[in-house]
Scaffold this active site. Sequence first.
Site, mmCIF file in Angstrom:
data_model
loop_
_atom_site.group_PDB
_atom_site.id
_atom_site.type_symbol
_atom_site.label_atom_id
_atom_site.label_comp_id
_atom_site.label_asym_id
_atom_site.label_seq_id
_atom_site.Cartn_x
_atom_site.Cartn_y
_atom_site.Cartn_z
ATOM 1 N N TYR A 56 -22.183 0.975 39.008
ATOM 2 C CA TYR A 56 -21.757 1.995 39.979
ATOM 3 C C TYR A 56 -20.735 1.388 40.947
ATOM 4 O O TYR A 56 -21.067 0.523 41.769
ATOM 5 C CB TYR A 56 -22.948 2.555 40.772
ATOM 6 C CG TYR A 56 -24.035 3.200 39.918
ATOM 7 C CD1 TYR A 56 -23.778 3.645 38.619
ATOM 8 C CD2 TYR A 56 -25.318 3.370 40.417
ATOM 9 C CE1 TYR A 56 -24.779 4.225 37.843
ATOM 10 C CE2 TYR A 56 -26.325 3.964 39.644
ATOM 11 C CZ TYR A 56 -26.045 4.378 38.357
ATOM 12 O OH TYR A 56 -27.037 4.960 37.597
ATOM 13 N N SER A 202 -30.739 12.411 37.319
ATOM 14 C CA SER A 202 -30.012 13.689 37.468
ATOM 15 C C SER A 202 -30.968 14.891 37.419
ATOM 16 O O SER A 202 -30.740 15.855 36.680
ATOM 17 C CB SER A 202 -28.910 13.832 36.410
ATOM 18 O OG SER A 202 -27.980 12.778 36.497
ATOM 19 N N PRO A 203 -32.056 14.862 38.219
ATOM 20 C CA PRO A 203 -33.026 15.963 38.166
ATOM 21 C C PRO A 203 -32.465 17.278 38.708
ATOM 22 O O PRO A 203 -33.044 18.336 38.473
ATOM 23 C CB PRO A 203 -34.177 15.458 39.050
ATOM 24 C CG PRO A 203 -33.522 14.501 40.007
ATOM 25 C CD PRO A 203 -32.445 13.834 39.207
ATOM 26 N N LEU A 204 -31.332 17.183 39.422
ATOM 27 C CA LEU A 204 -30.675 18.402 39.922
ATOM 28 C C LEU A 204 -29.494 18.776 39.018
ATOM 29 O O LEU A 204 -28.580 19.491 39.440
ATOM 30 C CB LEU A 204 -30.200 18.190 41.370
ATOM 31 C CG LEU A 204 -31.312 17.786 42.347
ATOM 32 C CD1 LEU A 204 -30.749 17.433 43.716
ATOM 33 C CD2 LEU A 204 -32.330 18.923 42.475
ATOM 34 N N GLY A 205 -29.516 18.274 37.789
ATOM 35 C CA GLY A 205 -28.447 18.617 36.844
ATOM 36 C C GLY A 205 -27.076 18.229 37.378
ATOM 37 O O GLY A 205 -26.117 18.970 37.224
ATOM 38 N N GLY A 207 -26.081 18.265 40.248
ATOM 39 C CA GLY A 207 -25.669 19.225 41.280
ATOM 40 C C GLY A 207 -25.659 20.662 40.794
ATOM 41 O O GLY A 207 -25.715 21.597 41.592
#
Length: 327
Positions: A56, A202-205, A207
């Site tokens: 990152y 990425s549990p919120l897709g 964003g």
Amino acid sequence: MKIRKLGNSDLDTSEIGLGCMTMAGIYGPADEDQSIATIHASIDAGVNFIDTADAYGGGANEILVGKAISDRRDRVLLATKFGNIYARDSERGADGRPEYVRAACEASLQRLGTNVIDLYFQHRVDKQVPIEDTVGAMADLVKEGKVRAIGLSECSSETLRRAHAVHPISALQSELSLWTQFALEDQVPVCRELGTTYVAYSPLGRGMLTGAIKGGADLAEKDRRRDHPRFQGDNLKHNVAVIAPIEALAKRKGCTPAQIALAWVLAQGDDILPIPGSKRVEHLSLNIAATEIDLSADEVQELHDSIPPDFTAGSRYPDAQMWTLDL
Ligand SMILES: NC(=O)c1ccc[n+]([C@@H]2O[C@H](COP(=O)([O-])OP(=O)(O)OC[C@H]3O[C@@H](n4cnc5c(N)ncnc54)[C@H](OP(=O)(O)O)[C@@H]3O)[C@@H](O)[C@H]2O)c1
């Protein structure tokens, strides 16, 4: 904040974590002070699982995390990753050679300003190196006290089993959210068998499940998501429909769509640990509050009926990069 054991390890983890990737400017500009304030607020609230990677920002994110936790290291379950070299070498994609594992670990320890990494993930499986060799090198780091527990990211169930035969794998980090459900049928049952925590990234897709993205214009000019097929053209036009049923349920329950998306991941089991990414204290607070939202079986079924596992159009990564995943 509920505290649980991380998989088969002795480490204590909060039931959600904080993903720090976008603090490296990956989804548009990021502010260092705001990012550090978010990490501090996370630790103060008891969200101790802090996730970064050497990839990152080419190491910049580890430096930022190291700076943020320097005076509170003992309150953090520090997770980082190695081996995702696609940005530097798109031909090789991943590096899991034992000598590389050691060198990468030393470099991460330096950048993080610590003498031990709590949870060290192989970020991408190197298909040119047997997983037994890579995990053997990671196990040596555990013996030497440089790493406390081992994890893998984006690996197949078969690779997970082979790796676990060499050294206990305490966490598997891969994508899981309302629009990316495949792991529930595949890796999650194997994790349960092996006592491995499934860390849902990425549990919120990325964003999409927050309702903030209705079209390409909602993405910053320099935003990695622009390269992702799911955020492009006809795929994006189809995929934005994911938000309507989430918004409808959020309205009824008096919460936000992002909170419904997190509550859905949490409802999949106590051994699944979502790591929503945020660089804002307000969003972090809402994500923490989502741990108090219970979805009934009927509500989970309602989401399943409107967002079936095959709902989403487009691959999870740019096509040129899909081969780096161990599927
Ligand atoms: N192992 C892997 O290969 C891999 C791959 C991708 C990600 N990850 C890890 O997973 C973490 C999370 O993934 P991610 O950042 O890709 O996606 P995500 O968590 O699904 O979504 C992050 C996005 O949602 C926004 N957001 C967060 N909380 C919100 C809220 N309560 N309301 C509205 N918007 C909200 C964030 O914006 P703000 O910043 O403005 O809050 C950001 O744009 C990463 O940080 C990284 O640690 C790992």
